[in-house]
Design a protein around this motif. Structure first.
Motif, PDB file in Angstrom:
ATOM      1  N   ILE A   1       0.841  -1.187   0.000  1.00  0.00           N
ATOM      2  CA  ILE A   1       0.000   0.000   0.000  1.00  0.00           C
ATOM      3  C   ILE A   1       0.884   1.248   0.000  1.00  0.00           C
ATOM      4  CG2 ILE A   1      -1.983  -1.085   1.142  1.00  0.00           C
ATOM      5  CD1 ILE A   1      -1.048   0.305   3.758  1.00  0.00           C
ATOM      6  N   TYR A   2       0.367   2.314  -0.581  1.00  0.00           N
ATOM      7  CA  TYR A   2       0.990   3.635  -0.513  1.00  0.00           C
ATOM      8  C   TYR A   2       0.285   4.348   0.632  1.00  0.00           C
ATOM      9  CZ  TYR A   2       3.115   2.870  -5.094  1.00  0.00           C
ATOM     10  OH  TYR A   2       3.855   2.382  -6.142  1.00  0.00           O
ATOM     11  N   ASP A   3       0.894   4.320   1.803  1.00  0.00           N
ATOM     12  CA  ASP A   3       0.269   4.834   3.011  1.00  0.00           C
ATOM     13  C   ASP A   3       0.554   6.319   3.167  1.00  0.00           C
ATOM     14  OD1 ASP A   3      -1.288   4.555   5.234  1.00  0.00           O
ATOM     15  OD2 ASP A   3       0.251   3.619   6.472  1.00  0.00           O
ATOM     16  N   MET A   4      -0.430   7.055   3.671  1.00  0.00           N
ATOM     17  CA  MET A   4      -0.245   8.479   3.936  1.00  0.00           C
ATOM     18  C   MET A   4      -0.766   8.802   5.326  1.00  0.00           C
ATOM     19  SD  MET A   4      -1.143  10.376   0.330  1.00  0.00           S
ATOM     20  CE  MET A   4      -1.077  11.978   1.090  1.00  0.00           C
TER      21      MET A   4
ATOM     22  N   THR B   1      11.538  -6.820  10.117  1.00  0.00           N
ATOM     23  CA  THR B   1      11.931  -5.497  10.612  1.00  0.00           C
ATOM     24  C   THR B   1      11.776  -4.405   9.559  1.00  0.00           C
ATOM     25  OG1 THR B   1      14.249  -5.909  10.067  1.00  0.00           O
ATOM     26  CG2 THR B   1      13.548  -6.425  12.318  1.00  0.00           C
ATOM     27  N   ILE B   2      11.754  -4.779   8.288  1.00  0.00           N
ATOM     28  CA  ILE B   2      11.592  -3.796   7.209  1.00  0.00           C
ATOM     29  C   ILE B   2      10.197  -3.966   6.617  1.00  0.00           C
ATOM     30  CG2 ILE B   2      12.431  -2.969   4.982  1.00  0.00           C
ATOM     31  CD1 ILE B   2      15.191  -4.112   5.755  1.00  0.00           C
ATOM     32  N   LYS B   3       9.305  -3.033   6.984  1.00  0.00           N
ATOM     33  CA  LYS B   3       7.922  -3.110   6.541  1.00  0.00           C
ATOM     34  C   LYS B   3       7.580  -2.024   5.513  1.00  0.00           C
ATOM     35  CE  LYS B   3       6.359  -5.019  10.992  1.00  0.00           C
ATOM     36  NZ  LYS B   3       7.090  -6.186  10.784  1.00  0.00           N
ATOM     37  N   THR B   4       8.339  -0.929   5.541  1.00  0.00           N
ATOM     38  CA  THR B   4       8.126   0.174   4.610  1.00  0.00           C
ATOM     39  C   THR B   4       9.443   0.507   3.925  1.00  0.00           C
ATOM     40  OG1 THR B   4       6.354   1.101   5.982  1.00  0.00           O
ATOM     41  CG2 THR B   4       7.389   2.591   4.406  1.00  0.00           C
ATOM     42  N   ILE B   5       9.389   0.682   2.608  1.00  0.00           N
ATOM     43  CA  ILE B   5      10.591   0.992   1.833  1.00  0.00           C
ATOM     44  C   ILE B   5      10.281   2.161   0.898  1.00  0.00           C
ATOM     45  CG2 ILE B   5      12.246   0.164   0.108  1.00  0.00           C
ATOM     46  CD1 ILE B   5      11.836  -2.656   1.198  1.00  0.00           C
ATOM     47  N   SER B   6      11.205   3.111   0.842  1.00  0.00           N
ATOM     48  CA  SER B   6      11.107   4.222  -0.103  1.00  0.00           C
ATOM     49  C   SER B   6      11.891   3.888  -1.361  1.00  0.00           C
ATOM     50  CB  SER B   6      11.663   5.504   0.514  1.00  0.00           C
ATOM     51  OG  SER B   6      10.850   5.928   1.581  1.00  0.00           O
ATOM     52  N   PHE B   7      11.415   4.403  -2.474  1.00  0.00           N
ATOM     53  CA  PHE B   7      12.128   4.244  -3.738  1.00  0.00           C
ATOM     54  C   PHE B   7      12.011   5.539  -4.513  1.00  0.00           C
ATOM     55  CE2 PHE B   7       7.802   2.749  -4.371  1.00  0.00           C
ATOM     56  CZ  PHE B   7       7.415   3.328  -5.575  1.00  0.00           C
ATOM     57  N   THR B   8      12.934   5.733  -5.459  1.00  0.00           N
ATOM     58  CA  THR B   8      12.888   6.928  -6.299  1.00  0.00           C
ATOM     59  C   THR B   8      12.499   6.539  -7.717  1.00  0.00           C
ATOM     60  OG1 THR B   8      15.241   6.805  -6.847  1.00  0.00           O
ATOM     61  CG2 THR B   8      14.622   8.152  -4.937  1.00  0.00           C
TER      62      THR B   8
ATOM     63  N   PRO C   1       2.607 -11.170   2.953  1.00  0.00           N
ATOM     64  CA  PRO C   1       3.523 -12.039   3.699  1.00  0.00           C
ATOM     65  C   PRO C   1       4.762 -11.269   4.162  1.00  0.00           C
ATOM     66  CG  PRO C   1       2.732 -13.151   1.732  1.00  0.00           C
ATOM     67  CD  PRO C   1       2.254 -11.726   1.648  1.00  0.00           C
ATOM     68  N   VAL C   2       5.212 -11.563   5.389  1.00  0.00           N
ATOM     69  CA  VAL C   2       6.315 -10.814   6.013  1.00  0.00           C
ATOM     70  C   VAL C   2       7.558 -10.801   5.140  1.00  0.00           C
ATOM     71  CG1 VAL C   2       7.861 -10.718   7.999  1.00  0.00           C
ATOM     72  CG2 VAL C   2       5.439 -11.192   8.335  1.00  0.00           C
ATOM     73  N   ASN C   3       8.020 -11.954   4.700  1.00  0.00           N
ATOM     74  CA  ASN C   3       9.240 -12.042   3.880  1.00  0.00           C
ATOM     75  C   ASN C   3       8.862 -11.999   2.407  1.00  0.00           C
ATOM     76  OD1 ASN C   3      11.112 -12.303   6.074  1.00  0.00           O
ATOM     77  ND2 ASN C   3      10.276 -14.349   6.375  1.00  0.00           N
ATOM     78  N   SER C   4       8.681 -10.800   1.889  1.00  0.00           N
ATOM     79  CA  SER C   4       8.263 -10.614   0.503  1.00  0.00           C
ATOM     80  C   SER C   4       9.332  -9.884  -0.284  1.00  0.00           C
ATOM     81  CB  SER C   4       6.962  -9.809   0.434  1.00  0.00           C
ATOM     82  OG  SER C   4       5.894 -10.499   1.027  1.00  0.00           O
ATOM     83  N   VAL C   5       9.440 -10.228  -1.555  1.00  0.00           N
ATOM     84  CA  VAL C   5      10.368  -9.559  -2.465  1.00  0.00           C
ATOM     85  C   VAL C   5       9.570  -9.118  -3.694  1.00  0.00           C
ATOM     86  CG1 VAL C   5      12.429  -9.810  -3.903  1.00  0.00           C
ATOM     87  CG2 VAL C   5      12.307 -10.968  -1.673  1.00  0.00           C
ATOM     88  N   TYR C   6       9.612  -7.823  -3.965  1.00  0.00           N
ATOM     89  CA  TYR C   6       8.901  -7.256  -5.115  1.00  0.00           C
ATOM     90  C   TYR C   6       9.906  -6.723  -6.123  1.00  0.00           C
ATOM     91  CZ  TYR C   6       4.353  -7.439  -2.812  1.00  0.00           C
ATOM     92  OH  TYR C   6       3.200  -7.866  -2.217  1.00  0.00           O
ATOM     93  N   LYS C   7       9.632  -6.972  -7.390  1.00  0.00           N
ATOM     94  CA  LYS C   7      10.465  -6.457  -8.471  1.00  0.00           C
ATOM     95  C   LYS C   7       9.662  -5.453  -9.293  1.00  0.00           C
ATOM     96  CE  LYS C   7      13.437 -10.528  -8.922  1.00  0.00           C
ATOM     97  NZ  LYS C   7      14.402  -9.995  -7.995  1.00  0.00           N
ATOM     98  N   ALA C   8      10.357  -4.408  -9.744  1.00  0.00           N
ATOM     99  CA  ALA C   8       9.712  -3.366 -10.543  1.00  0.00           C
ATOM    100  C   ALA C   8       9.631  -3.787 -12.001  1.00  0.00           C
ATOM    101  CB  ALA C   8      10.496  -2.054 -10.429  1.00  0.00           C
TER     102      ALA C   8
ATOM    103  N   ASN D   1       4.499  -3.000   3.118  1.00  0.00           N
ATOM    104  CA  ASN D   1       4.103  -4.382   2.868  1.00  0.00           C
ATOM    105  C   ASN D   1       2.998  -4.784   3.834  1.00  0.00           C
ATOM    106  OD1 ASN D   1       4.071  -7.067   2.035  1.00  0.00           O
ATOM    107  ND2 ASN D   1       5.711  -7.642   3.425  1.00  0.00           N
ATOM    108  N   VAL D   2       1.856  -5.190   3.300  1.00  0.00           N
ATOM    109  CA  VAL D   2       0.750  -5.696   4.122  1.00  0.00           C
ATOM    110  C   VAL D   2       0.451  -7.150   3.764  1.00  0.00           C
ATOM    111  CG1 VAL D   2      -0.276  -3.422   4.565  1.00  0.00           C
ATOM    112  CG2 VAL D   2      -0.980  -4.719   2.538  1.00  0.00           C
TER     113      VAL D   2
END
Length: 165
Positions: A17-20, A113-120, A84-91, A81-82
């Motif tokens: 999700i894109y959380d705000m 431990t990593i639930k939110t990730i920023s990207f450019t 599975p905990v251990n998830s890997v997403y590719k662009a 990430n909402v």
């Protein structure tokens, strides 16, 4: 959502999700020119905009719209990430015609431990003239979920000015 139809099963398990939060909305209000007094009154607490005006392009929306692309621009998004905990997403990038889109990092690795990730997202144009809007997309996938962000870009090389006549 596809073609205006809502799939409630996919909506209940989106993957990312894109959380705000309140701070994101405050940055948006600062970016569009509201003064700190008006924002403070709206949110019910004393608030101050940063000295450097934030870019409205950095509002953490799933869609990306650049109405006046002249020079290379880089914007930032964050996903949470909402799934599975251990998830890997590719662009997977489907750029608008004549537009270069580069996402960094290209892979998002989530764990306990990593639930939110920023990207450019770096965007540039090969067009040498003004254009209408061209459309593409950025899709994050873990093999099960498809999290798609539409991209719309209008190249504006030449600015038109009117002198009021």
């Amino acid at each position: 959502m596809e073609g205006g139809l809502v799939n409630p099963n996919k909506a209940a398990d989106p993957g990312l999700i894109y959380d705000m939060g309140t701070e994101d909305y405050i940055k948006y209000l600062c970016a569009v020119g509201y003064n700190t007094s008006a924002i403070s009154q709206l949110v019910g607490q004393t608030t101050a905009c940063s000295m450097v005006k934030p870019s409205v392009l950095d509002v953490n929306l799933p869609s990306i719209t650049i109405p006046n692309l002249r020079e290379n621009i880089t914007l930032t998004r964050s996903v949470t990430n909402v799934g599975p905990v251990n998830s890997v997403y590719k662009a997977n990038i489907d750029p608008p015609p004549g537009i270069s889109v580069v996402v960094t990092p290209e892979t998002l690795v989530f764990n306990s431990t990593i639930k939110t990730i920023s990207f450019t997202v770096a965007v540039s144009t090969t067009h040498q003239v003004n254009t209408g809007y061209y459309f593409g997309s950025l899709t994050w996938t873990d093999g099960e979920h498809l999290v798609t962000s539409p991209i719309s870009v209008r190249t504006q090389i030449i600015q038109y000015y009117t002198d009021g006549n």
